[in-house]
Enzyme design. Sequence first.
Site, PDB file in Angstrom:
ATOM      1  N   HIS A   1     -39.335   7.638  59.868  1.00  0.00           N
ATOM      2  CA  HIS A   1     -40.356   7.187  58.921  1.00  0.00           C
ATOM      3  C   HIS A   1     -40.554   5.694  59.134  1.00  0.00           C
ATOM      4  O   HIS A   1     -39.592   4.926  59.085  1.00  0.00           O
ATOM      5  CB  HIS A   1     -39.943   7.475  57.477  1.00  0.00           C
ATOM      6  CG  HIS A   1     -41.011   7.066  56.507  1.00  0.00           C
ATOM      7  ND1 HIS A   1     -41.954   7.946  56.041  1.00  0.00           N
ATOM      8  CD2 HIS A   1     -41.304   5.860  55.968  1.00  0.00           C
ATOM      9  CE1 HIS A   1     -42.791   7.296  55.250  1.00  0.00           C
ATOM     10  NE2 HIS A   1     -42.415   6.030  55.176  1.00  0.00           N
ATOM     11  N   CYS A   2     -41.801   5.286  59.351  1.00  0.00           N
ATOM     12  CA  CYS A   2     -42.066   3.865  59.622  1.00  0.00           C
ATOM     13  C   CYS A   2     -42.838   3.246  58.452  1.00  0.00           C
ATOM     14  O   CYS A   2     -43.991   3.610  58.212  1.00  0.00           O
ATOM     15  CB  CYS A   2     -42.870   3.720  60.912  1.00  0.00           C
ATOM     16  SG  CYS A   2     -43.324   2.009  61.237  1.00  0.00           S
ATOM     17  N   PRO A   3     -42.208   2.317  57.696  1.00  0.00           N
ATOM     18  CA  PRO A   3     -42.928   1.703  56.563  1.00  0.00           C
ATOM     19  C   PRO A   3     -44.149   0.899  57.013  1.00  0.00           C
ATOM     20  O   PRO A   3     -45.103   0.746  56.254  1.00  0.00           O
ATOM     21  CB  PRO A   3     -41.876   0.800  55.915  1.00  0.00           C
ATOM     22  CG  PRO A   3     -40.793   0.650  56.908  1.00  0.00           C
ATOM     23  CD  PRO A   3     -40.835   1.825  57.827  1.00  0.00           C
TER      24      PRO A   3
ATOM     25  N   ASN B   1     -46.161   5.933  56.999  1.00  0.00           N
ATOM     26  CA  ASN B   1     -46.303   7.301  57.495  1.00  0.00           C
ATOM     27  C   ASN B   1     -45.061   7.648  58.319  1.00  0.00           C
ATOM     28  O   ASN B   1     -44.323   6.756  58.741  1.00  0.00           O
ATOM     29  CB  ASN B   1     -47.541   7.351  58.418  1.00  0.00           C
ATOM     30  CG  ASN B   1     -48.109   8.741  58.556  1.00  0.00           C
ATOM     31  OD1 ASN B   1     -47.580   9.692  57.993  1.00  0.00           O
ATOM     32  ND2 ASN B   1     -49.188   8.859  59.319  1.00  0.00           N
TER      33      ASN B   1
END
Length: 343
Positions: free
Chosen positions: A158-160, A164
């Site tokens: 999960h990439c802030p 997404n």
Amino acid sequence: MVQIVDRAINRIGPVFIAIALVLLAMCVFCYYLVVFPYTHRWSDAGFLGKIYIATMLAWSAYMVYCIFFHYYMAIVTSPGNVLDRPGMDPRLRADESDPAIAESHQQEDTETSIREVLLELEEYSVYPKTCKKCHLPKPERAHHCSICNSCVLKFDHHCPWIHNCVGHNNHRYFVLFMTYLVVSATYFALAAWRPFIIALDFINTEWPYYYPRPLVAFSYILAICMGVAIAALCAWHYYLLLTGQTTVEFYNNQYEKGLHKTQGEIFVNMYDFGVKENFKIFFNISDKNPWYSVLIPVPVPPKGSGRIFEKCQEFSLLPTNRQHQYFQVQAEYSDIEDGVKDV
Ligand SMILES: [Zn+2]
Ligand SMILES: [Zn+2]
């Protein structure tokens, strides 16, 4: 406590995107308002010089467009949900005027999708697992993201910064975004060092540009720091994609490799088809999408549905009971990573 942190990360996601856009825009403005006019003097250039300047302008605009295009696509592309069906975007039905009809349509869609997914998984002899958090069929390589609260196909992380998950549908955009960013940051660092030095010399030099000196200095340092950090992340992702692994799979594979070694066996990564083939699979390079499609900023879907994956020949040659063991181990890891304790 973990849930509160996950919810907070989800809530402040748009803030991360806004920060990233502001920082990117700062470097772009710095380039076009200071670095480009300083390094390319139109009035002093001859005919060939003018062609060179026009080419550099077009090339830099192309790089900027590629960065923003892939960043945008990584943000807006759903990483892949188990119930996604080709040609059906659930968001398109969300605006149906009667909420009762919309809800019943959504329920029908969900039921049909579950049936289709189960049939598809059964057809390929992969025993379907169920996610213990969202209670939906969980295909191979899928993981439950606690921040998005859904199962993501070929989950990477999960990439802030894109608010997404990076998964089956948007991993290509994520990697290309980093690639264009690293190339541009390197060029920027090489082209902007003189304007950077001049910007620091507040006493002896004039400043005929519209962009303030402190921002030039900040943009230059930022480009170097972010460039180095993203280059490291980008190199890591190229290593993973060229070896047919996701970030979560890498750690499991390392552990399994060690375990197999102690037992005198060789570990086989079932998704590793060799560097060249892995590259083609990841970027979905085919007759329809030639190799240079990675240089063209257009949407390109991933290869396959993301629910079932081809296995390499080395894996297919293993005895059936060993293949089952691999699937079993994969399922156990999947539960552990999703924080499910009763495995
Ligand atoms: Zn789930
Ligand atoms: Zn997520």
